[in-house]
Design an enzyme around this catalytic site. Structure first.
Site, PDB file in Angstrom:
ATOM      1  N   ASP A 122       0.893  -1.239   0.128  1.00  0.00           N
ATOM      2  CA  ASP A 122       0.109  -0.056  -0.032  1.00  0.00           C
ATOM      3  C   ASP A 122       0.925   1.258   0.071  1.00  0.00           C
ATOM      4  OD1 ASP A 122      -2.422   1.400   0.417  1.00  0.00           O
ATOM      5  OD2 ASP A 122      -1.821   1.940   2.487  1.00  0.00           O
TER       6      ASP A 122
ATOM      7  N   ASP B 157      -0.316   4.934   0.694  1.00  0.00           N
ATOM      8  CA  ASP B 157      -0.523   6.102   1.638  1.00  0.00           C
ATOM      9  C   ASP B 157      -0.494   5.459   3.002  1.00  0.00           C
ATOM     10  OD1 ASP B 157      -1.185   8.263  -0.401  1.00  0.00           O
ATOM     11  OD2 ASP B 157      -2.799   7.284  -0.596  1.00  0.00           O
TER      12      ASP B 157
HETATM   13  C1  BG6 Z   1      -5.695   5.725  -0.200  1.00  0.00           C
HETATM   14  C2  BG6 Z   1      -5.836   6.748   1.122  1.00  0.00           C
HETATM   15  O1  BG6 Z   1      -4.680   5.148  -0.499  1.00  0.00           O
HETATM   16  O2  BG6 Z   1      -6.442   6.126  -1.308  1.00  0.00           O
HETATM   17  C3  BG6 Z   1      -7.365   7.417   1.385  1.00  0.00           C
HETATM   18  O3  BG6 Z   1      -5.601   5.682   2.222  1.00  0.00           O
HETATM   19  C4  BG6 Z   1      -7.683   7.877   0.113  1.00  0.00           C
HETATM   20  O4  BG6 Z   1      -7.407   8.052   2.243  1.00  0.00           O
HETATM   21  C5  BG6 Z   1      -7.788   6.933  -1.260  1.00  0.00           C
HETATM   22  O5  BG6 Z   1      -9.340   8.520   0.243  1.00  0.00           O
HETATM   23  C6  BG6 Z   1      -8.322   7.531  -2.434  1.00  0.00           C
HETATM   24  O6  BG6 Z   1      -7.207   8.463  -3.008  1.00  0.00           O
HETATM   25  P1  BG6 Z   1      -7.283   9.544  -4.074  1.00  0.00           P
HETATM   26  O7  BG6 Z   1      -5.982  10.310  -4.089  1.00  0.00           O
HETATM   27  O8  BG6 Z   1      -7.590   8.855  -5.198  1.00  0.00           O
HETATM   28  O9  BG6 Z   1      -8.467  10.498  -3.666  1.00  0.00           O
HETATM   29 MG    MG Z   2      -2.846   3.220   3.581  1.00  0.00          MG
END
Ligand code: BG6
Ligand code: MG
Length: 219
Positions: free
Chosen positions: A12, A14
């Site tokens: 993963d 984030d």
């Molecule tokens: C995930 C995060 O990796 O991605 C979430 O943990 C986030 O917090 C999700 O909402 C979607 O991200 P994005 O950049 O497509 O809005």
């Molecule tokens: Mg994450």
């Protein structure tokens, strides 16, 4: 005969390789404040790992909002989030993150990103680590977001590795659920009340011990 089946580690992004979990939170908090929606850091914990749409729906907590408003709010939060990435650079990788990916490669594993974020390619680029990965599955790759297994199964497909031979490293409860649903080994990064249902758990990315995980003896 030695076991020559390829193995893989799917990371993963984030909250595992970089602390963008904080920036996602700040984006949602700003939107919530502007729209007078109740939200705080504690409520944000439930959003960790969820897709953009699922995050907004969870934030709304049952409040009815029409589709154009949903779209506009998702777009606004994303603008705040992308703006917050302006100064991101290689120093923003979490401690031990790059070393962990390199360790997986050294151990002969194929490595991929399995991130719900549609911004994953930008973040990988800013961190300067895009070239470390054999494949990237992100928020643009599949319809059903975590906790569905689809994203990790897509990463395994791109790598050409059987699901049962994949290890997933995740910081979100929904991500651990997705890994387990995919039939993969789940490694949770974070507190037990969030990722305690993973096969292995470590407090921080820097603590993840792939030697233990790949040997396959969960404690
Ligand atoms: C995930 C995060 O990796 O991605 C979430 O943990 C986030 O917090 C999700 O909402 C979607 O991200 P994005 O950049 O497509 O809005
Ligand atoms: Mg994450």
């Amino acid at each position: 005969m030695p076991d020559v089946r390829p193995r893989a580690v799917i990371f993963d992004l984030d909250g595992v390789l970089t602390d963008t979990a904080e920036q996602h939170y700040l984006g949602w908090q700003r939107l919530a404040d502007e729209e007078s929606l109740p939200f705080d850091r504690a409520a944000n914990e439930a959003l960790r790992g969820l897709s953009r749409r699922e995050s907004l729906l969870a934030l709304l907590g049952g409040r009815e909002v029409d589709e154009p408003t949903l779209e506009a709010w998702m777009e606004r939060k994303n603008r705040y989030y992308v703006e917050s990435l302006a100064d991101m650079g290689p120093a923003d990788a979490l401690p031990g993150a790059v070393e962990l990916v390199e360790d997986a490669r050294r151990r002969g594993c194929r490595v991929a990103i399995g991130s719900s974020s549609k911004n994953a390619p930008i973040v990988l680029d800013k961190l300067g680590i895009a070239d470390l990965f054999d494949a990237v599955a992100d928020g643009n790759s599949v319809e059903r977001a975590k906790p569905a297994p689809d994203l990790f199964l897509e990463a395994a497909r791109l790598l050409g590795v059987a699901a049962g031979d994949c290890v997933v490293v995740e910081d979100a409860a929904s991500g651990v659920d997705a890994a387990l649903a995919a039939g993969m080994t789940a490694v949770g990064v974070g507190p037990a009340d969030r990722v305690g249902h993973a096969d292995y758990r470590f407090d921080r990315t820097a603590d993840v011990d792939l030697g233990v995980v790949l040997q396959g003896n969960p404690s």
